[in-house]
Design an enzyme around this catalytic site. Structure first.
Site, PDB file in Angstrom:
ATOM      1  N   PRO A 112     -10.946 -10.722  13.259  1.00  0.00           N
ATOM      2  CA  PRO A 112      -9.810 -11.233  13.883  1.00  0.00           C
ATOM      3  C   PRO A 112      -9.013 -12.360  13.465  1.00  0.00           C
ATOM      4  O   PRO A 112      -7.818 -12.434  13.469  1.00  0.00           O
ATOM      5  CB  PRO A 112     -10.147 -11.594  15.228  1.00  0.00           C
ATOM      6  CG  PRO A 112     -11.478 -10.960  15.520  1.00  0.00           C
ATOM      7  CD  PRO A 112     -12.128 -10.831  14.293  1.00  0.00           C
ATOM      8  N   GLN A 133      -3.270 -12.068   8.449  1.00  0.00           N
ATOM      9  CA  GLN A 133      -2.164 -10.874   7.888  1.00  0.00           C
ATOM     10  C   GLN A 133      -1.185 -10.558   8.548  1.00  0.00           C
ATOM     11  O   GLN A 133       0.034 -10.323   8.018  1.00  0.00           O
ATOM     12  CB  GLN A 133      -3.135  -9.857   7.429  1.00  0.00           C
ATOM     13  CG  GLN A 133      -4.034  -9.886   6.394  1.00  0.00           C
ATOM     14  CD  GLN A 133      -3.369 -10.031   5.198  1.00  0.00           C
ATOM     15  OE1 GLN A 133      -2.696  -8.888   4.614  1.00  0.00           O
ATOM     16  NE2 GLN A 133      -2.982 -11.142   4.455  1.00  0.00           N
ATOM     17  N   LYS A 155      -7.648   0.675   9.983  1.00  0.00           N
ATOM     18  CA  LYS A 155      -6.519   1.218   9.440  1.00  0.00           C
ATOM     19  C   LYS A 155      -5.633   0.376   8.268  1.00  0.00           C
ATOM     20  O   LYS A 155      -4.883   1.091   7.525  1.00  0.00           O
ATOM     21  CB  LYS A 155      -5.362   1.671  10.571  1.00  0.00           C
ATOM     22  CG  LYS A 155      -5.683   2.595  11.454  1.00  0.00           C
ATOM     23  CD  LYS A 155      -4.655   2.761  12.384  1.00  0.00           C
ATOM     24  CE  LYS A 155      -4.983   4.164  13.443  1.00  0.00           C
ATOM     25  NZ  LYS A 155      -4.001   4.364  14.542  1.00  0.00           N
ATOM     26  N   GLY A 156      -6.130  -0.743   8.123  1.00  0.00           N
ATOM     27  CA  GLY A 156      -5.153  -1.478   6.977  1.00  0.00           C
ATOM     28  C   GLY A 156      -4.336  -2.377   7.998  1.00  0.00           C
ATOM     29  O   GLY A 156      -3.358  -1.826   8.549  1.00  0.00           O
ATOM     30  N   GLY A 192      -2.576  -5.257   5.947  1.00  0.00           N
ATOM     31  CA  GLY A 192      -1.381  -6.120   5.007  1.00  0.00           C
ATOM     32  C   GLY A 192      -0.048  -5.928   5.254  1.00  0.00           C
ATOM     33  O   GLY A 192       0.718  -6.786   4.837  1.00  0.00           O
ATOM     34  N   GLU A 193       0.395  -4.759   5.668  1.00  0.00           N
ATOM     35  CA  GLU A 193       1.751  -4.519   5.268  1.00  0.00           C
ATOM     36  C   GLU A 193       2.331  -3.959   6.794  1.00  0.00           C
ATOM     37  O   GLU A 193       3.764  -4.165   6.948  1.00  0.00           O
ATOM     38  CB  GLU A 193       2.105  -2.989   4.217  1.00  0.00           C
ATOM     39  CG  GLU A 193       1.605  -3.794   3.167  1.00  0.00           C
ATOM     40  CD  GLU A 193       1.647  -2.642   1.858  1.00  0.00           C
ATOM     41  OE1 GLU A 193       2.286  -2.627   0.918  1.00  0.00           O
ATOM     42  OE2 GLU A 193       0.507  -2.085   1.981  1.00  0.00           O
TER      43      GLU A 193
HETATM   44 MO1  MOS Z   1       1.270  -3.665  -1.557  1.00  0.00          MO
HETATM   45  S1  MOS Z   1       3.270  -3.728  -1.978  1.00  0.00           S
HETATM   46  O1  MOS Z   1       1.107  -2.003  -1.709  1.00  0.00           O
HETATM   47  O2  MOS Z   1       0.409  -4.688  -2.866  1.00  0.00           O
END
Ligand code: MOS
Length: 696
Positions: free
Chosen positions: A586, A592, A655-656, A658-659
């Site tokens: 967490p 992130q 699930k990831g 970062g984005e």
């Molecule tokens: Mo991220 S733009 O897929 O490194």
């Protein structure tokens, strides 16, 4: 798919294992790699936007005491593979964009290298350049595919017919700006071509993936993978700009090969990053929505125009989220590119999804207003039972829950209009977030028992994201041991092959490989291993599922305040709620998500690479003028998540993250700015000059 039994390490908010080294300054980054007797590179860049170098007079540079080498297109080594136009440095005198690498100076100090680079006299045959992106160019073309391998165009049903017959339609053009990644740590490479003539190259490179980095360098220079080692324990951010090497890595390698035995350092300056290390294309998005009076969509379409450089095609997949986001019987997405005399664009945090969740999510807000339906409800009304694009069931999709929980946490007021608080106009805005759940095809890990501890090695990367910390959590649960007894080593091609830290796939991919390796270790050696026992595993052996459409979803809520007299824009509150599967840590996850949301806020209000089309360069190519949201611009920013357990995505159920945090944020802010002021901004960033005329 198997669930891990009773995870004890996953889910804990463990502190960053790399935190102390970073705070103390003992974490070593690429530029500061301690090497004996380093030499320093400074590039020579083209000062025209298109044409040819006719001559380079290097005599003044070479005459400076301490200059070791000057390489130009006329004398540099010939590369083994020049098929990638970005990587083919110093291979021909042609200039394809302003700032392109046309030479490099290596000297005893970085100051001297810079002075000598300035002393190189370059003659050009200049040609007119063209760097104007517009939707009415007659040379727009349809790329064969969009990043990384999606169909360029998709069509289902008849959008035109739905638009002609629908009770309500919305049709507008939206624009996102050009953005540059700007991680805190500039790109840097320390390179050493060994002195013994054995033909061995070591690169200490700031990269999101040591193995993909090595593969690219090997291809360009015709080297075997055994001849090259890439090391990168720490990365000061990348946001995609370090996901693939850029031309400077090849230039540094070339310089090292020109000076065998001498380590060379090349640090890209902040200004040079605006020419050399990638950026996000501006996009022009024509959105069409058709709906009935209850808000049910009968058509959704997104036609995108964006740019690519001429030296290397990059087609951002901006239309992709529109293909699956909402239920609508007719859907269309298209991508058209203008090939311009501009630097090479590339990955930037959520390429595709990030710009692609701007236009449509603002258009939905416009539709909600047309219909007199609350924009939260409009999204819920259009929730699809299955993936509209593939017909597959969702692995898990809790967008509706994210919207409802977010609305409740935010204090969302359905139908609320602008409220006035003293001199400030106050508004609320919402948008959805989405990001696909990905796992890369290649990654391996090993597990070894040594000195009473379990050591796992994998060539993964930690960009500041938390891999140093979360991978041991995954390994500990897979081995059934205390996380303190696990050491994970990453960031070196000497470790088993790992995929890029990109596409929010790192934890999913590397964690899957580590879990397989840990399972193999236990099968082979039981619970009482001996010194030196070792097993390995790879991601191909991990359970996989292609029966489901797997995405993370989220909902973002923004409060915007606009000063009634000056148009000053403040965002005091930003609340995101995400359904992103199991959250492994967490603490790092929140970082992130908040980071993504902050970058989305930055996209909404501040970031804008202003391209001077007369010169063919970004005018504001430094951090004095390229504005990025800073602490004072961020008010109360919160990231929450649902307790989502997805049994299909991978063994961790993760699930990831970062984005997902950056997708939709800018739309939520723009929608809130409209709610505050009644001024609809369709072109990012939202700046006060765009609001002032409407404030009366
Ligand atoms: Mo991220 S733009 O897929 O490194």
């Amino acid at each position: 798919m198997t669930e891990l039994l009773e995870p004890r390490a996953m889910g804990r908010a463990l502190v960053r294992r790399d935190g102390v080294d970073k705070v103390r300054g003992t974490a070593v980054y690429a530029a500061e790699t301690p090497v004996d007797d380093p030499a320093y590179c400074h590039p020579v860049q083209a000062t025209i936007a298109r044409g040819r170098v006719t001559a380079m007079d290097t005599s003044a540079a070479e005459a400076l005491d301490g200059v070791l080498a000057v390489l130009t297109p006329f004398d540099a080594e010939r590369l083994a593979d020049t098929s990638d136009g970005e990587f083919a440095v110093l291979q021909e005198p042609d200039v394809a964009f302003r700032g392109q690498l046309i030479g490099v100076v290596v000297a005893e100090t970085s100051e001297l290298a810079r002075q000598a680079a300035d002393a190189v006299r370059v003659s050009y045959a200049e040609q007119p350049h063209d760097s104007v992106l517009s939707a009415d160019r007659d040379d727009l073309y349809k790329p064969d595919q969009v990043n990384p391998s999606f169909e360029t165009d998709t069509a289902e049903g008849d959008v035109a017919a739905a638009m002609a017959t629908a009770e309500v339609t919305v049709e507008h053009t939206y624009e996102t700006a050009m953005y540059h990644n700007n991680p805190l740590e500039p790109h840097a490479t320390t390179a050493l071509w060994d002195p013994a003539g054995a033909g061995f190259l070591t690169l200490w490179d700031s990269t999101q993936g040591v193995h993909p980095d090595r593969a690219a360098v090997c291809q360009v220079f015709g080297l075997d993978e055994e001849q090259v080692r890439v090391v990168c324990p720490y990365v000061g951010g990348g946001f995609g700009s370090k996901g693939q090497p850029h031309a400077h890595v090849m230039l540094a390698t070339m310089a090292a090969r020109a000076l065998p035995g001498r380590p060379v350092k090349l640090v890209v300056t902040r200004q040079q990053m605006f020419f050399l290390t990638g950026y996000r294309t501006p996009t022009i998005q024509r959105v069409q929505l058709a709906a009935d009076r209850r808000g049910r969509l009968s058509a959704i379409a997104l036609d995108v125009v964006e740019q690519t450089s001429k030296v290397k095609e990059f087609a951002e997949q901006t239309g992709v989220p529109t293909r699956m986001m909402y239920a609508s019987p007719s859907r269309r997405t298209t991508h058209r590119l203008a090939a311009l005399d501009v630097p090479v664009n590339s990955w930037m945090r959520a390429p595709g999804e990030c710009p692609g969740m701007f236009g449509p999510e603002v258009a939905l807000d416009e539709l909600a207003e047309e219909l007199g339906i609350d924009p939260v409800e409009l999204r819920i009304v259009n929730e699809p039972d299955v993936d509209p694009e593939t017909g597959k069931p969702w692995s898990s999709r809790h967008l509706v829950e994210c919207l409802r929980e977010g609305a409740q946490r935010f204090g969302w007021e359905p139908g609320a209009r602008s409220r006035r608080d003293g001199d400030w106009l106050v508004g609320q805005g919402v948008a959805s977030s989405v990001y696909p759940t990905q796992r890369q095809a290649t990654s391996s890990a090993n597990v070894r028992f040594t000195d009473g501890r379990y050591v796992t090695e994998i060539g993964a990367a930690d960009l500041g994201t938390g891999a140093w910390t979360v991978l041991p959590q995954i390994a500990a649960d897979a081995l059934g041991v205390d996380v303190a007894d696990v050491e994970v080593r990453i960031g070196d091609t000497r470790y088993p092959t790992a995929s890029v830290a990109g596409g929010s796939s790192g934890t999913n991919t590397w964690g899957s490989a580590i879990t397989v390796a840990a399972g193999a270790f236990r099968t082979k050696f039981g619970a009482d291993p001996h010194e030196g026992d070792e097993a390995s595993g790879d991601v191909d052996q991990a359970a996989s599922d292609d029966e489901h459409a797997a995405y993370a979803f989220g909902a973002q809520f923004a409060e915007v305040r606009v000063h009634a007299d000056t148009g000053e824009i403040r965002v005091p509150r930003l609340i995101g709620v995400f359904g992103a599967g199991r959250i492994i840590n967490p603490r790092t996850a929140r970082s992130q998500l908040i980071g993504g949301m902050t970058m989305g806020l930055s996209m909404a209000l501040h970031e804008n690479s202003v391209f001077d089309t007369r010169l063919g360069q970004v005018a504001n190519h430094d951090l004095a003028e390229y504005h990025i949201t800073v602490n004072a611009d961020v008010g109360d920013i919160q990231a929450h998540w649902l307790a989502e357990h997805d049994p299909y995505v991978n063994v961790m159920g993760a699930k990831g993250i970062g984005e997902i945090g950056i997708t939709g944020t800018a739309a939520a802010v723009v929608n809130a700015a409209y709610s505050a002021t009644g001024v609809r901004v369709r072109s990012l960033p939202v700046t006060l000059d765009k609001l002032l005329p409407g404030l009366g």
